[in-house]
Every structure is written in C-alpha cells, then in structure tokens.
Design an enzyme around this catalytic site. Structure first.
Site, PDB file in Angstrom:
ATOM      1  N   GLY A 189     -62.935   9.797  21.514  1.00  0.00           N
ATOM      2  CA  GLY A 189     -61.487   9.580  21.638  1.00  0.00           C
ATOM      3  C   GLY A 189     -60.773   9.963  20.347  1.00  0.00           C
ATOM      4  O   GLY A 189     -61.264   9.671  19.256  1.00  0.00           O
ATOM      5  N   ARG A 208     -65.599  14.582  25.139  1.00  0.00           N
ATOM      6  CA  ARG A 208     -66.821  13.788  25.339  1.00  0.00           C
ATOM      7  C   ARG A 208     -67.756  14.731  26.111  1.00  0.00           C
ATOM      8  O   ARG A 208     -67.502  15.020  27.264  1.00  0.00           O
ATOM      9  CB  ARG A 208     -66.508  12.531  26.160  1.00  0.00           C
ATOM     10  CG  ARG A 208     -65.439  11.632  25.515  1.00  0.00           C
ATOM     11  CD  ARG A 208     -65.388  10.285  26.186  1.00  0.00           C
ATOM     12  NE  ARG A 208     -64.181   9.525  25.862  1.00  0.00           N
ATOM     13  CZ  ARG A 208     -64.022   8.776  24.764  1.00  0.00           C
ATOM     14  NH1 ARG A 208     -64.994   8.706  23.880  1.00  0.00           N
ATOM     15  NH2 ARG A 208     -62.905   8.107  24.570  1.00  0.00           N
ATOM     16  N   ASP A 238     -69.118   5.574  17.525  1.00  0.00           N
ATOM     17  CA  ASP A 238     -70.562   5.380  17.704  1.00  0.00           C
ATOM     18  C   ASP A 238     -71.250   6.526  18.448  1.00  0.00           C
ATOM     19  O   ASP A 238     -72.336   6.963  18.073  1.00  0.00           O
ATOM     20  CB  ASP A 238     -70.808   4.095  18.506  1.00  0.00           C
ATOM     21  CG  ASP A 238     -70.963   2.911  17.577  1.00  0.00           C
ATOM     22  OD1 ASP A 238     -70.886   3.103  16.356  1.00  0.00           O
ATOM     23  OD2 ASP A 238     -71.170   1.792  18.091  1.00  0.00           O
ATOM     24  N   THR A 268     -61.883   5.985  15.052  1.00  0.00           N
ATOM     25  CA  THR A 268     -61.626   5.484  16.409  1.00  0.00           C
ATOM     26  C   THR A 268     -60.620   4.341  16.301  1.00  0.00           C
ATOM     27  O   THR A 268     -60.700   3.542  15.359  1.00  0.00           O
ATOM     28  CB  THR A 268     -62.905   4.977  17.122  1.00  0.00           C
ATOM     29  OG1 THR A 268     -62.500   4.154  18.238  1.00  0.00           O
ATOM     30  CG2 THR A 268     -63.802   4.138  16.242  1.00  0.00           C
ATOM     31  N   ASP A 278     -60.579   1.779  17.965  1.00  0.00           N
ATOM     32  CA  ASP A 278     -61.180   0.498  18.355  1.00  0.00           C
ATOM     33  C   ASP A 278     -61.689  -0.330  17.168  1.00  0.00           C
ATOM     34  O   ASP A 278     -61.905  -1.527  17.311  1.00  0.00           O
ATOM     35  CB  ASP A 278     -62.366   0.729  19.306  1.00  0.00           C
ATOM     36  CG  ASP A 278     -61.964   1.464  20.564  1.00  0.00           C
ATOM     37  OD1 ASP A 278     -60.756   1.522  20.857  1.00  0.00           O
ATOM     38  OD2 ASP A 278     -62.860   1.987  21.255  1.00  0.00           O
ATOM     39  N   ASP A 298     -64.596  -0.401  16.133  1.00  0.00           N
ATOM     40  CA  ASP A 298     -65.823  -1.041  16.625  1.00  0.00           C
ATOM     41  C   ASP A 298     -67.091  -0.398  16.065  1.00  0.00           C
ATOM     42  O   ASP A 298     -68.175  -0.595  16.604  1.00  0.00           O
ATOM     43  CB  ASP A 298     -65.855  -1.003  18.169  1.00  0.00           C
ATOM     44  CG  ASP A 298     -65.888   0.418  18.705  1.00  0.00           C
ATOM     45  OD1 ASP A 298     -65.598   1.359  17.937  1.00  0.00           O
ATOM     46  OD2 ASP A 298     -66.199   0.598  19.891  1.00  0.00           O
ATOM     47  N   ARG A 321     -62.256  -0.605  24.172  1.00  0.00           N
ATOM     48  CA  ARG A 321     -63.535  -0.477  24.895  1.00  0.00           C
ATOM     49  C   ARG A 321     -64.153  -1.865  25.068  1.00  0.00           C
ATOM     50  O   ARG A 321     -63.571  -2.692  25.748  1.00  0.00           O
ATOM     51  CB  ARG A 321     -64.480   0.468  24.148  1.00  0.00           C
ATOM     52  CG  ARG A 321     -65.539   1.074  25.066  1.00  0.00           C
ATOM     53  CD  ARG A 321     -66.387   2.077  24.323  1.00  0.00           C
ATOM     54  NE  ARG A 321     -65.663   3.282  24.003  1.00  0.00           N
ATOM     55  CZ  ARG A 321     -65.496   4.305  24.843  1.00  0.00           C
ATOM     56  NH1 ARG A 321     -66.023   4.280  26.038  1.00  0.00           N
ATOM     57  NH2 ARG A 321     -64.827   5.371  24.493  1.00  0.00           N
TER      58      ARG A 321
HETATM   59  O1  F6P Z   1     -62.686   4.781  21.931  1.00  0.00           O
HETATM   60  C1  F6P Z   1     -61.318   4.882  22.021  1.00  0.00           C
HETATM   61  C2  F6P Z   1     -60.835   4.570  23.411  1.00  0.00           C
HETATM   62  O2  F6P Z   1     -59.440   4.742  23.445  1.00  0.00           O
HETATM   63  C3  F6P Z   1     -61.217   3.189  23.943  1.00  0.00           C
HETATM   64  O3  F6P Z   1     -60.374   2.177  23.469  1.00  0.00           O
HETATM   65  C4  F6P Z   1     -61.122   3.404  25.421  1.00  0.00           C
HETATM   66  O4  F6P Z   1     -61.973   2.517  26.109  1.00  0.00           O
HETATM   67  C5  F6P Z   1     -61.583   4.817  25.592  1.00  0.00           C
HETATM   68  O5  F6P Z   1     -61.426   5.456  24.333  1.00  0.00           O
HETATM   69  C6  F6P Z   1     -60.855   5.626  26.642  1.00  0.00           C
HETATM   70  O6  F6P Z   1     -61.456   6.859  26.727  1.00  0.00           O
HETATM   71  P1  F6P Z   1     -60.842   8.114  27.486  1.00  0.00           P
HETATM   72  O7  F6P Z   1     -59.791   8.714  26.598  1.00  0.00           O
HETATM   73  O8  F6P Z   1     -61.996   9.016  27.670  1.00  0.00           O
HETATM   74  O9  F6P Z   1     -60.225   7.623  28.740  1.00  0.00           O
END
Ligand code: F6P
Length: 324
Positions: free
Chosen positions: A12, A73, A104, A126, A128, A130, A172
C-alpha cells in the site's frame, strides 16, 4: 567504490514515500552512485520496468502523497519463477543493493530475494505503523491526521443531528491509527483486535451519557474487527436499536492513504532514506532501517520479521476513562 542502487515501493502506498525516494536517490547520487528506479514494486522488477533516476527526476515530489514509482501487490512475485525473474533483472541492471520501501509483505519479499543473493535494505513505509521492528513507519502521522480531519467534520454533523458516528479506520489487523484518533477525538471507545470490548457495555455507556445530557457520540472501529458478517453498518444498526441514539457508519477507506505528507513524515522519510544509503555504502546488506527510542537503528530482515510490536493499551484505557 561506485555502486548501483535500485529503489522500489511496494504494498500500500503511504504519504512520505516520495520523500524517501528523493532522499535515497540524492544521497546515493551525492556519493557518486547510479540509481535505478523500479516502477510498480516487485511486479515491475519481474517485468524489468525500470529507469535511471537523476537528481532532477526526484524534484517536486517531497510534498506529494502517493509514490512516483507507483506500487503493486504482486502475486507473481510469490512464485519461484517470479522471484527468479526479479533476481535476473537485478543482475542485468547491475543493481548492487535494492532499497525497498513498504511494509511487512515488502520485507518478506526482500527476505526471499536476499536468500537468492540479492542484497536488500528495507525502509518502513505504511500508514498502519504495524511493522514490528520499528516505532514508526512513513505515512502514519499523515494518515492519522487525515482521519482526524474527517472525524472533526463528522462531529459537526453528528452534533447537529444528535447522532452517533461509527467510523471505520484502516490499519489492517492493527489498531494504532484507531486508538490514537479515538483518543484525539474523544470517542466513546475504539473497537480493535488488541483489546477486548463489549458492544453491550458501550451501548449502556451511551445510554447513561445520553440520560445525563450528552447529545452526540463517536465510536472508532478498526478494520481488523470487521468482516462481511460484522460490518460497521451492523454495529451502527445495533447501537441505534439498543440505545435509541441514531448511529451512522462511515468507512474512511483509502482517503487515509492520500494527501500531502506532514512535516513529521517528510523529515522521517528523509532520515530513513538517507540512512538506508549509508548502510548500503558501508557494505551492509539484508537490513531493515528502523526507529527505536526515536533514534535510527537497523536490524537483520529475518530478526526484524520475528519481533513483537506493542499496542498502546494504556492510551486505550485512558480514553475509556475520559469518555464519561
Ligand atoms: O497497509 C495499508 C492498508 O491501507 C491497510 O490499512 C489496508 O488494510 C490495506 O492497505 C488495503 O489494501 P488495498 O489498497 O490493497 O485495498
């Protein structure tokens, strides 16, 4: 010794990634190194989607959200074939050290690549916050402030209508954004996976406070606690039924990932980006740059992925005490 540094962003996006790209690029160029920017993270690495970056290519990005290198991703990168292609493309481009900016998942990718002999250095990026080995990840401060700005706007309308806002924030599985914005907005509580909660108790608290004259409420819901069978809408409906206070759900979603990075995020990104290049220049490999006790440190990727991250339970209990 002259080197070639590859840079990519993966997973992300997060506000401040651009500032980290700029810092790493210019720190490398200042040392006489060549810099290769890789588009769309590991997917771009597999496809060989890369180009040389000069100091001017990273002008005017410091204040911009997102990532100028784009991100992805990559499913293909999880396969042996994808990994082998990525390694080959690193060799073909003469990349001595690959700097990866992300979370991660990005580090797990770096670990896989490092096992094939590609030298990697990770920078935490990120919203998050996390990543277990570091107190701070690029984008977290901006995302919290974005969420808070939205919460302040919601407060205006929930006050006018005497309602309860049920606001779902990102993170997340982690509740770091949630607990902070809940504290900062004076929410009644924050539903997060790290701390047990009882929705009935929260409803009782709302009723007691309503009877004592309070007219509006906020409940923060971290995305980790919701599922398709238990959505923020379901929570709002439940609260409406149990308390008689009309509740409305708002999912803040990807808006939290955008926007111009705060001063804190820019400066942090700059420090982390610069430090990553210093490590590369000094022959370190397979390290993750991190923040510990507000100082920059670095860990072996393997070690970093096996650490435990704390959650601010104290802040959570304080916000509960104060929401009376
Ligand atoms: O890791 C960052 C994040 O925004 C999380 O908070 C969330 O769960 C996820 O990415 C959403 O991912 P995507 O952009 O693939 O929907």
């Amino acid at each position: 010794m002259a080197m070639t540094i590859g840079i990519l962003t993966s997973g992300g996006d997060a506000p401040g990634m651009n500032a980290a790209i700029r810092a790493a690029t210019r720190a490398a160029i200042a040392r006489g190194f060549k810099v290769i920017g890789i588009r769309r993270g590991y997917q771009g690495l597999i496809e060989g989607d890369m180009y040389e970056l000069n100091a001017r290519d990273v002008s005017d990005i410091l204040h911009r959200g997102g990532t100028m290198l784009c991100t992805a991703r990559s499913e293909a990168f999880r396969t042996d074939e994808g990994l082998a292609k990525a390694k080959r493309n690193c060799e073909n481009a003469g990349i001595d050290v690959l700097i990866v900016i992300g979370g991660d998942g990005t580090y797990r990718g770096a670990l896989d690549l490092s096992r094939l002999g590609v030298k990697c250095i990770g920078i935490p990026g990120t919203i998050d916050n996390d990543i277990v080995c570091t107190e701070y990840t690029i984008g977290y401060d901006t995302a919290q402030n974005t969420a808070l700005e939205m919460l302040d706007k919601l407060k205006d309308t929930e006050m006018s209508h005497n309602r309860c806002s049920v606001v779902e924030v990102m993170g997340r599985r982690a509740g770091h954004i949630g607990v902070n914005v809940a504290a900062a907005t004076g929410a009644i509580d924050c539903l997060t996976v790290e701390v047990p909660y009882d929705l009935d108790e929260i409803c009782d608290k709302i009723v007691v406070q309503k009877n004592a004259g309070k007219t509006h409420f906020e409940l923060i819901v971290c995305e980790g606690v919701v599922s398709k069978d238990f959505t923020s809408e379901d929570i709002a409906e439940y609260i409406t039924k149990k308390t008689g206070v009309t509740a409305r759900a708002t999912v803040l979603g990807h808006v939290q990932r955008g926007g111009s990075p705060t001063c804190y995020d820019r400066v942090m990104a700059l420090k982390l980006g610069y430090y990553a290049v210093e490590l590369a220049a000094n022959g370190y490999k397979n390290r993750i740059v991190a923040v510990k006790n507000n100082k920059l440190v670095d860990y072996d990727i393997d070690e970093a992925l096996n650490m435990q991250k704390g959650y601010d339970e104290k802040l959570h209990s304080v916000l509960r005490v104060l929401s009376i």
